[in-house]
Motif scaffolding. Structure first.
Motif, PDB file in Angstrom:
ATOM      1  N   SER A 263       0.924  -1.187   0.023  1.00  0.00           N
ATOM      2  CA  SER A 263       0.015   0.096   0.132  1.00  0.00           C
ATOM      3  C   SER A 263       0.860   1.311   0.141  1.00  0.00           C
ATOM      4  O   SER A 263       1.987   1.170   0.366  1.00  0.00           O
ATOM      5  CB  SER A 263      -0.953  -0.035   1.212  1.00  0.00           C
ATOM      6  OG  SER A 263      -1.637  -1.174   1.262  1.00  0.00           O
ATOM      7  N   PRO A 264       0.372   2.270  -0.576  1.00  0.00           N
ATOM      8  CA  PRO A 264       1.236   3.572  -0.724  1.00  0.00           C
ATOM      9  C   PRO A 264       1.365   4.065   0.850  1.00  0.00           C
ATOM     10  O   PRO A 264       0.646   3.960   1.990  1.00  0.00           O
ATOM     11  CB  PRO A 264       0.435   4.721  -1.314  1.00  0.00           C
ATOM     12  CG  PRO A 264      -0.854   3.981  -2.067  1.00  0.00           C
ATOM     13  CD  PRO A 264      -0.829   2.399  -1.536  1.00  0.00           C
ATOM     14  N   ASP A 265       2.482   4.284   1.293  1.00  0.00           N
ATOM     15  CA  ASP A 265       3.052   4.957   2.550  1.00  0.00           C
ATOM     16  C   ASP A 265       1.955   5.739   3.245  1.00  0.00           C
ATOM     17  O   ASP A 265       1.647   6.588   2.804  1.00  0.00           O
ATOM     18  CB  ASP A 265       4.415   5.354   2.766  1.00  0.00           C
ATOM     19  CG  ASP A 265       4.789   5.362   4.085  1.00  0.00           C
ATOM     20  OD1 ASP A 265       4.569   4.550   4.882  1.00  0.00           O
ATOM     21  OD2 ASP A 265       5.799   6.293   4.333  1.00  0.00           O
ATOM     22  N   GLY A 266       1.384   5.351   4.409  1.00  0.00           N
ATOM     23  CA  GLY A 266       0.625   6.049   5.129  1.00  0.00           C
ATOM     24  C   GLY A 266      -0.953   6.049   4.694  1.00  0.00           C
ATOM     25  O   GLY A 266      -1.811   6.441   5.407  1.00  0.00           O
TER      26      GLY A 266
ATOM     27  N   ASP B 295      -2.602   2.972   4.574  1.00  0.00           N
ATOM     28  CA  ASP B 295      -3.010   2.022   5.358  1.00  0.00           C
ATOM     29  C   ASP B 295      -2.313   1.932   6.604  1.00  0.00           C
ATOM     30  O   ASP B 295      -1.395   1.711   6.846  1.00  0.00           O
ATOM     31  CB  ASP B 295      -2.578   0.594   4.760  1.00  0.00           C
ATOM     32  CG  ASP B 295      -3.119  -0.678   5.463  1.00  0.00           C
ATOM     33  OD1 ASP B 295      -4.104  -0.251   6.654  1.00  0.00           O
ATOM     34  OD2 ASP B 295      -3.150  -1.676   5.314  1.00  0.00           O
ATOM     35  N   ILE B 296      -3.138   2.512   7.703  1.00  0.00           N
ATOM     36  CA  ILE B 296      -2.620   2.609   9.030  1.00  0.00           C
ATOM     37  C   ILE B 296      -3.267   1.598   9.903  1.00  0.00           C
ATOM     38  O   ILE B 296      -3.229   1.710  11.186  1.00  0.00           O
ATOM     39  CB  ILE B 296      -2.650   4.094   9.528  1.00  0.00           C
ATOM     40  CG1 ILE B 296      -4.226   4.380   9.721  1.00  0.00           C
ATOM     41  CG2 ILE B 296      -1.878   5.134   8.778  1.00  0.00           C
ATOM     42  CD1 ILE B 296      -4.760   5.582  10.618  1.00  0.00           C
TER      43      ILE B 296
ATOM     44  N   ARG C 280      10.682   2.758   5.701  1.00  0.00           N
ATOM     45  CA  ARG C 280       9.831   3.629   4.903  1.00  0.00           C
ATOM     46  C   ARG C 280      10.261   3.422   3.327  1.00  0.00           C
ATOM     47  O   ARG C 280       9.408   3.044   2.543  1.00  0.00           O
ATOM     48  CB  ARG C 280      10.084   5.149   5.116  1.00  0.00           C
ATOM     49  CG  ARG C 280       8.647   5.831   4.436  1.00  0.00           C
ATOM     50  CD  ARG C 280       9.322   7.458   4.809  1.00  0.00           C
ATOM     51  NE  ARG C 280       8.981   7.556   6.202  1.00  0.00           N
ATOM     52  CZ  ARG C 280       7.519   8.093   6.533  1.00  0.00           C
ATOM     53  NH1 ARG C 280       6.840   8.138   5.682  1.00  0.00           N
ATOM     54  NH2 ARG C 280       7.468   8.335   7.738  1.00  0.00           N
TER      55      ARG C 280
ATOM     56  N   ARG D 145       9.309   0.038   2.058  1.00  0.00           N
ATOM     57  CA  ARG D 145       7.691  -0.113   1.741  1.00  0.00           C
ATOM     58  C   ARG D 145       7.478   0.726   0.470  1.00  0.00           C
ATOM     59  O   ARG D 145       6.347   0.218  -0.199  1.00  0.00           O
ATOM     60  CB  ARG D 145       6.880   0.756   3.197  1.00  0.00           C
ATOM     61  CG  ARG D 145       7.177  -0.351   4.249  1.00  0.00           C
ATOM     62  CD  ARG D 145       5.946   0.308   5.191  1.00  0.00           C
ATOM     63  NE  ARG D 145       6.096   1.536   5.563  1.00  0.00           N
ATOM     64  CZ  ARG D 145       6.840   2.247   6.548  1.00  0.00           C
ATOM     65  NH1 ARG D 145       7.388   1.229   7.125  1.00  0.00           N
ATOM     66  NH2 ARG D 145       6.584   3.557   6.943  1.00  0.00           N
ATOM     67  N   THR D 146       8.060   1.722   0.267  1.00  0.00           N
ATOM     68  CA  THR D 146       7.713   2.759  -0.919  1.00  0.00           C
ATOM     69  C   THR D 146       8.370   2.239  -2.037  1.00  0.00           C
ATOM     70  O   THR D 146       7.997   2.883  -3.119  1.00  0.00           O
ATOM     71  CB  THR D 146       7.993   4.272  -0.656  1.00  0.00           C
ATOM     72  OG1 THR D 146       9.383   4.479  -0.204  1.00  0.00           O
ATOM     73  CG2 THR D 146       7.142   4.889   0.429  1.00  0.00           C
TER      74      THR D 146
ATOM     75  N   ARG E 178       4.277  -1.401  10.741  1.00  0.00           N
ATOM     76  CA  ARG E 178       3.421  -1.223   9.500  1.00  0.00           C
ATOM     77  C   ARG E 178       4.281  -1.905   8.343  1.00  0.00           C
ATOM     78  O   ARG E 178       3.441  -2.316   7.599  1.00  0.00           O
ATOM     79  CB  ARG E 178       3.633   0.257   9.344  1.00  0.00           C
ATOM     80  CG  ARG E 178       3.432   0.854   7.896  1.00  0.00           C
ATOM     81  CD  ARG E 178       3.552   2.464   8.106  1.00  0.00           C
ATOM     82  NE  ARG E 178       2.249   2.952   8.764  1.00  0.00           N
ATOM     83  CZ  ARG E 178       1.846   4.171   8.527  1.00  0.00           C
ATOM     84  NH1 ARG E 178       2.657   5.077   7.709  1.00  0.00           N
ATOM     85  NH2 ARG E 178       1.146   4.768   9.259  1.00  0.00           N
TER      86      ARG E 178
ATOM     87  N   SER F  38       2.959  -5.281   7.845  1.00  0.00           N
ATOM     88  CA  SER F  38       1.699  -5.266   7.351  1.00  0.00           C
ATOM     89  C   SER F  38       1.519  -5.249   6.088  1.00  0.00           C
ATOM     90  O   SER F  38       0.280  -5.469   5.333  1.00  0.00           O
ATOM     91  CB  SER F  38       0.745  -4.308   8.056  1.00  0.00           C
ATOM     92  OG  SER F  38       1.064  -2.864   7.597  1.00  0.00           O
ATOM     93  N   GLU F  39       2.610  -4.705   5.417  1.00  0.00           N
ATOM     94  CA  GLU F  39       2.550  -4.799   4.038  1.00  0.00           C
ATOM     95  C   GLU F  39       3.453  -5.706   3.185  1.00  0.00           C
ATOM     96  O   GLU F  39       3.337  -5.922   2.026  1.00  0.00           O
ATOM     97  CB  GLU F  39       3.163  -3.219   3.537  1.00  0.00           C
ATOM     98  CG  GLU F  39       2.095  -2.180   4.124  1.00  0.00           C
ATOM     99  CD  GLU F  39       2.862  -1.025   3.737  1.00  0.00           C
ATOM    100  OE1 GLU F  39       3.681  -1.012   2.771  1.00  0.00           O
ATOM    101  OE2 GLU F  39       2.179   0.058   4.214  1.00  0.00           O
TER     102      GLU F  39
END
Lengths: 352, 321
Positions: free
Chosen positions: A36-39, A41-42, B69, B72-73, B103, B106-107
């Motif tokens: 998911s794009p960062d931020g 999905d929290i 981060r 994730r991105t 976080r 979760s991804e």
């Protein structure tokens, strides 16, 4: 620089440790793709275990009053200060207040506070020559008091003192001993220093069939401690003056009483699951014991203002004071006392 | 005044020196770096190895958080291996560490490899990992919170509170009960996190977890603090296997170990602390009263390093009537 500091402008190398490849990907137009794009999905970022209802850890509410029952009037209780006791007089002010309100007095060596109603004292000798003075006749001092409160003495009682207290309790006088297990204390200096502090009066209490255990107690069950594993709960395991009106007491960094005599009766026992801190032994640990006219508590911190009103501690403290003031000591108990020790023979006996 | 302490609220001007030069440099270098990467890979997905060696203080956690981060991105990163050797640190930054890993997990798959220790705040952070691999010498556990606040200091703070005018009875006050209550709240969040993420694997009760014991690798695998014994390569393979986006061994590994430095001129005497790319500069005025945070809570495995704290003086007895 102007104030003389060594303040040369220094080249500060800031090392940025990063993932070169990751940086490259990001700058080169990563994004999108699998996750998911960062931020966006929290879910999970406000997890259940962090919700306030799961973190409710309120301390026990503090309240109540120290009531001292009984028919006694104008009783005088002496607080022992001649055995390097670890106590603060200011910490005992709530007890002094309660005693004053009930018409009694709690007195320290050299600073007696008269009873509220001005009742005559039994003799004046003790008041004139405080029990801390050199060459004091211990028996003569105790004759003036209805009870003796001994808080964490770190020196032993001499043979003469022990005999005097045996005579005193045999004559109806009451003694309460608050003891701490051996533990560290942090000094007050600029740099924290630790010292070991040891209860010094096992040689006295053993005469009454009880001594303090060697370890601090703890309980990790949150339902059985007061917001800290070393602040344990204990409940009455018997009936009588010392347990009246009490459901639970909390003892902070307290120990346990070792009973070696059937004359000593355990009146409070630590809650289930309580263990010894060093050896982790689980058991039924008695924390308050009565042996005739002596009551023994394996903790002294519960009389401090910060602990005194936790759970039913104030009721328990009132019961202990009532125990002391209702003693019926024979004024002549010291008449047949043994010959006082000569000056210089007061060397403390090492704790047994 | 130690640079480790909090910022003096009334007298420190905080200069957030965002290092523009870093950004400029990265922007300049990025195309070249990207080309380097592109020449070493062939479009296969990537397992990113992110490393934390050291405490879970602000600086280290910020760095790891940024790495996570980035993972994730980054479209090509499909799994993360968190290589860790950390005894923990302050509770607040340890929670940041946890949330960042949470976080990420979760991804995409996250596998933790405990290189040395993942104790206290270090374990807090890796708890959400899909799997935790250890060596026999790895140390995990130490679930709990401590605060260095001798009761004498608490009492002293109470006395100091009377030396200035306060707006309410609780303002600028600390107490033993208050500290204990805070510790229990933080402990509940910490233990709750471990039970939330590891409860199904743990053979220990919540009370046993909360006792704060530490475990070497083999015992940790037995009691559920860890899942298996393995090395970094094994962790990478597990992470790849857990990702549905990775087929077989068709993946690249990004170890993220290259570093470079940039420089700025700062009067070192004025530097209060460095937090990631932000430098806090102390502009305190000498005549003003400074205030410090009275206590700080730690999720850390260890004992205070200060010699004085370990100095036992023996049979000392103080006080008296």
């Amino acid at each position: 620089m102007a104030d003389g500091r060594v303040a040369a402008v220094i080249f500060v190398g800031i090392v940025i440790v990063g993932t070169v490849t990751g940086t490259a990907f990001a700058v080169a137009g990563g994004g999108g793709g699998g996750g998911s794009p960062d931020g966006a999905d929290i879910s999970g970022q406000s997890p259940e275990q962090f919700q306030p209802e799961n973190l409710d850890q309120e301390s026990d509410e503090e309240g109540g009053t120290i009531d001292i029952g009984g028919d006694a009037d104008g009783a005088r209780i002496l607080v022992d200060t001649r055995h390097s006791n670890r106590l603060s007089r200011s910490d005992l002010e709530p007890l002094s207040e309660a005693m004053f309100e009930a018409g009694h007095s709690l007195e320290f060596a050299g600073a007696p506070a008269g009873p509220r109603d001005g009742a005559p004292r039994r003799g004046a000798r003790g008041a004139q020559s405080g029990p801390g003075a050199q060459g004091t006749d211990y028996a003569a001092t105790l004759e003036d008091y209805d009870g003796l409160l001994v808080i964490q003495p770190t020196e032993g009682f001499s043979q003469a003192e022990r005999q005097t207290l045996r005579n005193y309790t045999d004559a109806g006088g009451r003694v309460v001993v608050l003891a701490e297990p051996t533990q560290f204390a942090v000094g007050n200096g600029r740099f924290a220093t630790l010292s070991t502090v040891q209860f010094g009066a096992n040689n006295l209490t053993q005469q009454f069939g009880v001594r303090v255990g060697s370890e601090v107690l703890y309980n990790t069950d949150d339902e059985r401690n007061d917001n800290n594993f070393k602040s344990i709960y204990a409940s009455p395991s018997g009936t009588g003056m010392l347990t009246e009106g009490v459901d639970t007491i909390s003892l902070d960094t307290g120990g346990y009483a070792v009973v070696g005599d059937t004359a000593a009766t355990t009146v409070y026992t630590a809650d289930d699951g309580t263990r010894t801190l060093e050896t982790r032994r689980e058991g039924d640990y008695g924390v308050v014991v009565r042996s005739g006219n002596l009551a023994f508590v394996a903790d002294s911190s519960f009389v401090e203002p910060s602990e005194l009103y936790d759970v039913d501690n104030e009721v328990f403290a009132g019961n202990l004071l009532e125990f002391l003031v209702t003693g019926d000591v024979d004024p002549d108990f010291g008449a047949d006392r043994t010959t006082p020790e000569p000056p210089g023979s007061q060397t403390p006996t090492p704790p047994a | 005044m130690s640079s480790e302490r909090g910022i003096a609220a009334s007298s420190v001007t905080v200069y957030a020196v965002v290092i523009a030069a870093a950004l400029v440099t990265v922007a300049v270098l990025a195309p070249a770096l990207a080309s380097v990467v592109q020449t070493t890979e062939d479009g296969d997905p990537t397992v990113s190895v992110i490393t934390l060696r050291g405490g879970t203080g602000d600086q280290n956690v910020n760095s790891v958080t940024e790495d996570l981060r980035e993972a994730r991105t980054n479209a090509s990163v499909e799994a993360v291996v968190l290589r860790i050797d950390s005894p923990g640190g302050p509770v607040d930054s340890s929670e940041e560490f946890y949330l960042a890993v949470n976080r990420t997990a979760s991804e995409m798959p996250v596998v933790a490899y405990v290189e040395g220790s993942a104790a206290s705040g270090g374990y807090f952070g890796i708890a959400p990992s899909d799997e935790i691999l250890v060596k026999p010498s790895s140390t995990v556990g130490s679930i709990g919170v401590i605060v260095s606040a001798p009761l004498s200091a608490v009492e002293r703070a109470a006395q100091q509170g009377e030396t200035f005018v306060r707006s309410g009875p609780d303002k600028a006050q600390i107490s033993k009960d208050g500290i204990r209550e805070d510790i229990e709240v933080l402990q509940a969040a910490f233990v709750g996190t471990v039970m939330q993420h590891r409860g199904d694997e743990l053979t220990l009760s919540e009370e046993e977890v909360a006792s704060g014991d530490v475990y070497l690798g083999a015992e940790a695998v037995e009691n559920g603090f860890a899942d298996d014994v393995g090395d970094l390569d094994a962790a990478i393979e597990r992470a790849a296997a857990l990702s549905p986006e990775i087929e077989g061994d068709r993946y690249d590994v990004d170890y993220g170990t290259t570093s470079f430095s940039l420089g700025v001129s700062v009067d070192l005497a004025d530097v209060e602390r460095v937090d990631g790319n932000i430098i806090y500069v102390d502009r305190s005025e000498p005549d003003r009263t400074e205030f410090v945070q009275p206590v700080e809570y730690y999720a850390v495995w260890g004992v205070p390093a200060a010699q004085a704290n370990a100095n036992v003086t023996g049979e000392g007895v103080v006080l008296g009537g």
